[in-house]
Design an enzyme around this catalytic site. Structure first.
Site, PDB file in Angstrom:
ATOM      1  N   GLY A  61     118.814 -37.073  88.076  1.00 41.24           N
ATOM      2  CA  GLY A  61     117.399 -37.481  88.473  1.00 41.24           C
ATOM      3  C   GLY A  61     117.053 -39.203  87.487  1.00 41.24           C
ATOM      4  O   GLY A  61     116.178 -39.903  88.159  1.00 41.24           O
ATOM      5  N   ASP A  80     114.918 -35.651  93.656  1.00 35.11           N
ATOM      6  CA  ASP A  80     115.281 -35.250  94.835  1.00 35.11           C
ATOM      7  C   ASP A  80     114.568 -34.018  95.452  1.00 35.11           C
ATOM      8  O   ASP A  80     113.973 -33.360  94.533  1.00 35.11           O
ATOM      9  CB  ASP A  80     117.138 -34.692  94.794  1.00 35.11           C
ATOM     10  CG  ASP A  80     116.996 -33.530  94.147  1.00 35.11           C
ATOM     11  OD1 ASP A  80     116.691 -33.371  93.001  1.00 35.11           O
ATOM     12  OD2 ASP A  80     117.532 -32.404  94.753  1.00 35.11           O
ATOM     13  N   ARG A 129     116.416 -39.159  96.872  1.00 35.38           N
ATOM     14  CA  ARG A 129     116.690 -40.017  95.493  1.00 35.38           C
ATOM     15  C   ARG A 129     116.426 -41.522  95.806  1.00 35.38           C
ATOM     16  O   ARG A 129     116.222 -42.241  94.749  1.00 35.38           O
ATOM     17  CB  ARG A 129     117.785 -39.592  94.979  1.00 35.38           C
ATOM     18  CG  ARG A 129     118.080 -38.228  94.256  1.00 35.38           C
ATOM     19  CD  ARG A 129     119.341 -37.967  93.675  1.00 35.38           C
ATOM     20  NE  ARG A 129     119.822 -36.493  93.339  1.00 35.38           N
ATOM     21  CZ  ARG A 129     119.349 -35.778  92.484  1.00 35.38           C
ATOM     22  NH1 ARG A 129     118.158 -36.214  91.812  1.00 35.38           N
ATOM     23  NH2 ARG A 129     119.849 -34.640  92.497  1.00 35.38           N
ATOM     24  N   PHE A 189     104.747 -31.100  93.437  1.00 36.54           N
ATOM     25  CA  PHE A 189     106.237 -31.612  93.555  1.00 36.54           C
ATOM     26  C   PHE A 189     106.436 -32.870  94.152  1.00 36.54           C
ATOM     27  O   PHE A 189     105.817 -33.377  95.166  1.00 36.54           O
ATOM     28  CB  PHE A 189     107.004 -30.479  94.599  1.00 36.54           C
ATOM     29  CG  PHE A 189     108.605 -30.825  94.529  1.00 36.54           C
ATOM     30  CD1 PHE A 189     109.341 -30.234  93.586  1.00 36.54           C
ATOM     31  CD2 PHE A 189     108.892 -31.459  95.678  1.00 36.54           C
ATOM     32  CE1 PHE A 189     110.623 -30.431  93.577  1.00 36.54           C
ATOM     33  CE2 PHE A 189     110.435 -31.788  95.763  1.00 36.54           C
ATOM     34  CZ  PHE A 189     111.227 -30.986  94.681  1.00 36.54           C
ATOM     35  N   VAL A 190     107.013 -33.596  93.476  1.00 31.84           N
ATOM     36  CA  VAL A 190     107.367 -35.019  93.786  1.00 31.84           C
ATOM     37  C   VAL A 190     108.940 -35.118  94.018  1.00 31.84           C
ATOM     38  O   VAL A 190     109.627 -34.695  93.531  1.00 31.84           O
ATOM     39  CB  VAL A 190     106.905 -36.157  92.640  1.00 31.84           C
ATOM     40  CG1 VAL A 190     105.271 -36.022  92.660  1.00 31.84           C
ATOM     41  CG2 VAL A 190     107.412 -35.717  91.289  1.00 31.84           C
ATOM     42  N   LYS A 207     104.438 -33.536  83.470  1.00 27.46           N
ATOM     43  CA  LYS A 207     103.493 -32.564  84.191  1.00 27.46           C
ATOM     44  C   LYS A 207     102.650 -31.756  83.079  1.00 27.46           C
ATOM     45  O   LYS A 207     103.191 -30.708  83.002  1.00 27.46           O
ATOM     46  CB  LYS A 207     103.800 -31.646  85.127  1.00 27.46           C
ATOM     47  CG  LYS A 207     104.643 -32.259  86.477  1.00 27.46           C
ATOM     48  CD  LYS A 207     105.129 -31.260  87.331  1.00 27.46           C
ATOM     49  CE  LYS A 207     105.927 -31.948  88.529  1.00 27.46           C
ATOM     50  NZ  LYS A 207     106.366 -30.676  89.601  1.00 27.46           N
ATOM     51  N   GLU A 259     114.843 -38.428  80.544  1.00 22.49           N
ATOM     52  CA  GLU A 259     114.752 -37.677  81.630  1.00 22.49           C
ATOM     53  C   GLU A 259     114.064 -38.351  82.790  1.00 22.49           C
ATOM     54  O   GLU A 259     112.952 -39.200  82.713  1.00 22.49           O
ATOM     55  CB  GLU A 259     114.032 -36.211  81.338  1.00 22.49           C
ATOM     56  CG  GLU A 259     114.903 -35.173  80.945  1.00 22.49           C
ATOM     57  CD  GLU A 259     115.389 -34.583  82.289  1.00 22.49           C
ATOM     58  OE1 GLU A 259     115.623 -35.328  83.174  1.00 22.49           O
ATOM     59  OE2 GLU A 259     115.681 -33.356  82.232  1.00 22.49           O
ATOM     60  N   ASP A 260     114.092 -37.752  83.921  1.00 28.14           N
ATOM     61  CA  ASP A 260     113.189 -38.104  84.962  1.00 28.14           C
ATOM     62  C   ASP A 260     111.877 -37.274  84.973  1.00 28.14           C
ATOM     63  O   ASP A 260     110.998 -38.319  85.035  1.00 28.14           O
ATOM     64  CB  ASP A 260     113.950 -37.846  86.267  1.00 28.14           C
ATOM     65  CG  ASP A 260     114.216 -36.196  86.412  1.00 28.14           C
ATOM     66  OD1 ASP A 260     114.212 -35.485  85.463  1.00 28.14           O
ATOM     67  OD2 ASP A 260     114.921 -35.897  87.571  1.00 28.14           O
ATOM     68  N   ASP A 304     108.866 -30.815  83.302  1.00 26.60           N
ATOM     69  CA  ASP A 304     108.056 -29.778  83.930  1.00 26.60           C
ATOM     70  C   ASP A 304     107.595 -28.689  82.956  1.00 26.60           C
ATOM     71  O   ASP A 304     106.420 -28.624  82.140  1.00 26.60           O
ATOM     72  CB  ASP A 304     108.953 -29.300  85.256  1.00 26.60           C
ATOM     73  CG  ASP A 304     107.999 -28.443  86.246  1.00 26.60           C
ATOM     74  OD1 ASP A 304     107.016 -28.785  86.479  1.00 26.60           O
ATOM     75  OD2 ASP A 304     108.668 -27.754  86.578  1.00 26.60           O
TER      76      ASP A 304
HETATM   77  P1  5GP Z   1     112.007 -28.247  83.301  1.00 30.01           P
HETATM   78  O1  5GP Z   1     113.010 -27.525  82.667  1.00 30.01           O
HETATM   79  O2  5GP Z   1     110.900 -29.199  82.505  1.00 30.01           O
HETATM   80  O3  5GP Z   1     110.969 -27.290  84.039  1.00 30.01           O
HETATM   81  O4  5GP Z   1     112.548 -28.908  84.705  1.00 30.01           O
HETATM   82  C1  5GP Z   1     113.098 -30.103  84.481  1.00 30.01           C
HETATM   83  C2  5GP Z   1     113.873 -30.569  85.639  1.00 30.01           C
HETATM   84  O5  5GP Z   1     113.342 -29.765  87.022  1.00 30.01           O
HETATM   85  C3  5GP Z   1     113.810 -31.741  86.158  1.00 30.01           C
HETATM   86  O6  5GP Z   1     114.955 -32.403  85.467  1.00 30.01           O
HETATM   87  C4  5GP Z   1     113.948 -31.910  87.414  1.00 30.01           C
HETATM   88  O7  5GP Z   1     115.085 -31.604  87.956  1.00 30.01           O
HETATM   89  C5  5GP Z   1     113.238 -30.600  88.190  1.00 30.01           C
HETATM   90  N1  5GP Z   1     111.949 -30.801  88.447  1.00 30.01           N
HETATM   91  C6  5GP Z   1     110.742 -30.577  87.854  1.00 30.01           C
HETATM   92  N2  5GP Z   1     109.752 -30.979  88.637  1.00 30.01           N
HETATM   93  C7  5GP Z   1     110.126 -31.638  89.701  1.00 30.01           C
HETATM   94  C8  5GP Z   1     109.420 -32.225  90.677  1.00 30.01           C
HETATM   95  O8  5GP Z   1     108.163 -32.354  91.058  1.00 30.01           O
HETATM   96  N3  5GP Z   1     110.395 -32.898  91.474  1.00 30.01           N
HETATM   97  C9  5GP Z   1     111.575 -32.898  91.670  1.00 30.01           C
HETATM   98  N4  5GP Z   1     112.354 -33.444  92.635  1.00 30.01           N
HETATM   99  N5  5GP Z   1     112.341 -32.187  90.616  1.00 30.01           N
HETATM  100  C10 5GP Z   1     111.758 -31.536  89.568  1.00 30.01           C
END
Ligand code: 5GP
Length: 176
Positions: free
Chosen positions: A46, A160, A166, A153-154, A132, A100-101, A104
């Protein structure tokens, strides 16, 4: 509106807005790491587009590398472990910036942070393009945040949906 696979997405953060913010983040790195030689570690897939644009505006001496985090693996002891793959660089005594992208729940970043910190870098900071706050489940200090967004969700600009989307040059949000 953009169609990615079976879902519709609407514009959320425009390309120009992203680029403006990225320039400011780069300036902060230039200021905070003056005289240092940090190693930026991008988390694939990402972060590739964000980090590519950011890196163009970095003016200090700075190295870049990328890691991948394996999906959850079952282990007998803990049940769930995420592994960092692809880090060849020695990070002991280095100034590390993880890029990181999106953060969440924060679980992925917490795991990465723990594993990298155990290798005794001189310092370790986190940069994420999107955050978020409402979704965060673990305590995490984010040092550089591009945009705080709602818990929706984006896609686009590296992010992606089911492997697609992407390539979009802006961020889009799932149409309600
Ligand atoms: P976390 O471990 O913080 O819950 O999740 C991180 C990963 O979840 C990110 O690197 C990404 O790959 C995915 N992710 C979380 N939210 C989104 C979203 O809104 N859109 C997309 N495309 N991926 C997300």
């Amino acid at each position: 509106m953009k169609q990615v696979r079976d879902k519709s997405f609407v514009p959320f953060i425009a390309s120009a807005t992203l680029q403006e913010r990225i320039k400011i983040l780069a300036q902060e790195i230039n200021k905070d790491y003056g005289g240092k030689n940090p190693l930026m570690i991008g988390v694939l897939n990402g972060s590739f587009m964000f980090l590519a644009d950011l890196f163009k505006s970095i003016e200090i001496e700075c190295e870049i590398t990328f890691i991948r985090v394996s999906s959850y693996q079952n282990t007998e002891s803990t049940g769930k472990v995420k592994q960092i793959l692809g880090l060849k660089e020695e990070i002991q005594n280095r100034d590390i910036i993880i890029v990181e992208d999106i953060v969440d729940t924060g679980m992925t970043m917490q795991e990465i942070l723990g594993q990298l910190a155990s290798q005794k870098p001189a310092s370790i900071k986190i940069m994420t393009m999107l955050f978020k706050p409402e979704a965060l489940k673990v305590p995490l200090k984010l040092d550089y945040v591009g945009f705080e967004i709602e818990n929706k969700f984006v896609v686009g600009y590296g992010l992606d949906y089911d492997g697609f989307g992407r390539n979009l040059d802006a961020i889009y949000v799932l149409k309600e």
